[in-house]
Design an enzyme around this catalytic site. Structure first.
Site, PDB file in Angstrom:
ATOM      1  CG  HIS A 161      70.849  64.149  16.428  1.00 22.44           C
ATOM      2  ND1 HIS A 161      71.199  63.945  17.540  1.00 22.44           N
ATOM      3  CD2 HIS A 161      70.236  65.448  16.283  1.00 22.44           C
ATOM      4  CE1 HIS A 161      70.964  65.045  18.412  1.00 22.44           C
ATOM      5  NE2 HIS A 161      70.342  65.864  17.542  1.00 22.44           N
ATOM      6  CE  LYS A 167      74.687  67.468  16.774  1.00 20.38           C
ATOM      7  NZ  LYS A 167      73.410  66.489  17.377  1.00 20.38           N
TER       8      LYS A 167
END
Length: 475
Positions: free
Chosen positions: A213, A215
């Site tokens: 997940h 970034k």
């Protein structure tokens, strides 16, 4: 005995075996009970759901990265030298927690820009890509095949044709609806593209529950981005009729070393190639930057770790708050530790404020969060709901001293199943900037206590909220 009875008996045996498997896994009691109830009271579907999303494979080889954490840390240390590094004594316990648990080193000399929507972030990203001279590293949960995704892909292809090394990691589940051709187009141009834990039968059930997940974007080892935005058009235009409010951070300086390390660990995981060349860790001070005391740590967490490092950091910050703690999160499904810490801080007289979206992009999660929000409201936490659009920001600031932003939601999945990344700043100037962002968002929000339907809902609404809350450890 009829065939129906035989099938029913076999199913009962399978269901009992599945419940025993859940119990023997020694998870948190709430999660164990939730899975047992789903398996027993939702025939067939409950077992299938458990096989796909519930089996705990966190200790298996395919999610193991700890040895690579050690290896890449040693590689990075060959190139990292910080003169006059001084750790503030009041933050040393938290800093040491991350060093001991996550091998996360603190770095000074950081310059930060904060973006609060896609209109600010994506032009900055495209500009950084345009300026790249050596390499571009992208680690994204979603790299969408839409107008924005294609624009970024075109920019990457253009830089690859100039001789820049480019590596892209995308999450296989996050990009389920992205065609293979989208990524193949980049591969054909020489860009190295890898998916994180690709989901293919028959190994589907062992991988689908553990997703990257994070970034993270690193340009030339000198500029890094981290926060809550993926590469997708909805982070600019919003979803449906709701504008998108998010937070992304651009860092120049020492902390880019840590962002680079986080990417290279993930790259080894997906490609089995260890990259430890000095070019990935250039001088932290560049282009006229001067030394400063803005201290930062990049902390990663994942299901492979014995402890949920980012969650531990959250708890430490919350319980250490003395004046205020402001927190933004799109999903509020806290585990017992975080819930207890928030209520304890509020009851101790700390100004604790939680800001969530008025309307969520995940309706079931919104229902599950309602009773949690009422519970902390009753303990003295000021709960506000953001009205102008969907609040996807993951931001926390405490006592004009500590700020954190990243990919971690305040929910079970981020704490236990996902691979996440947050950056923690120990700097008053950064904290004051984050505090202003929170207060500006709060001005566009409504207090939970001022929504009668949410505070005094009917019996059947509260029953549904309680049922969804019971299943929140599984969401």
């Amino acid at each position: 005995m009829s065939w129906v009875n035989i099938i029913f008996l076999i199913y009962q045996i399978i269901a009992i075996a599945a419940v025993i498997h859940v119990i023997m896994d020694n998870r948190q009691p709430a999660k164990t009970m939730a899975w047992a109830l789903v398996i027993w009271f939702v025939p067939v579907v409950g077992i299938v759901f458990y096989l796909f999303f519930g089996i705990n494979t966190r200790k298996e080889r395919h999610v193991s990265e700890r040895s690579m954490n050690q290896l890449t840390k040693r590689s990075m240390l060959e190139f990292v030298e910080q003169k006059d590094l001084r750790l503030p004594e009041k933050h040393k316990p938290l800093i040491d927690l991350f060093i001991n648990q996550n091998l996360s080193l603190p770095f000074k000399d950081n310059y930060v820009e904060i973006y609060t929507d896609g209109y600010q972030f994506f032009p900055a990203l495209l500009s950084a890509i345009h300026e790249a001279k050596n390499h571009i590293h992208i680690d994204m949960y979603i790299f969408a095949e839409d107008a924005l995704g294609n624009l970024v892909a075109d920019a990457l292809i253009a830089k690859k044709r100039e001789g820049v090394e480019i590596r892209v990691i995308y999450d296989d589940v996050g990009c389920w609806n992205v065609s293979h051709r989208f990524f193949e187009r980049m591969r054909e141009e020489g860009i190295e593209v890898a998916s994180f834990l690709p989901v293919r039968f028959p190994s589907f059930t062992s991988k689908v529950n553990y997703r990257n997940h994070r970034k993270i974007i690193v340009i030339d080892g000198t500029v890094g981005f981290i926060g809550g935005m993926n590469i997708a058009l909805r982070y600019v235009k919003g979803t449906g009729t709701m504008p998108w409010r998010d937070t992304m951070i651009k860092v120049s300086g020492g902390a880019v070393y840590a962002l680079q390390r986080a990417f290279l660990v993930d790259w080894y995981f997906v490609d089995r190639t260890l990259l430890s060349d000095r070019k990935f860790y250039p001088s932290a001070l560049h282009d006229g930057l001067t030394a400063n005391n803005c201290l930062a740590q990049v902390v990663t967490s994942g299901p492979v770790a014995p402890y949920p490092e980012i969650m531990q950091g959250f708890v430490r910050v919350i319980l250490g708050a003395r004046r205020y703690l402001f927190l933004e999160t799109p999903y509020f499904l806290p585990n017992d530790s975080v819930l207890f810490a928030l209520k304890t801080a509020a009851l101790a007289g700390v100004d604790v404020r939680v800001l969530c979206p008025r309307y969520s992009d995940a309706r079931f999660v919104e229902w599950a969060s309602r009773s949690y929000l009422r519970e902390i409201q009753e303990a003295g936490v000021q709960v506000s709901l953001y009205k102008p659009g969907f609040l996807h920001s993951k931001l926390m600031v405490c006592d004009d001293a500590i700020t954190t932003c990243g990919s971690t939601n305040l929910d079970f999945r981020s704490f236990e199943n996902n691979f996440e990344a947050n950056i923690f700043f120990y700097d008053e100037g950064m904290a004051l900037r984050a505090k202003k962002i929170f207060l500006d968002d709060e001005k566009q929000s409504v207090l939970l206590k001022d929504i009668p339907g949410r505070m005094n809902s009917s019996f059947f609404v509260r029953l549904w909220e309680s049922i969804t809350r019971m299943l929140s450890p599984l969401l």
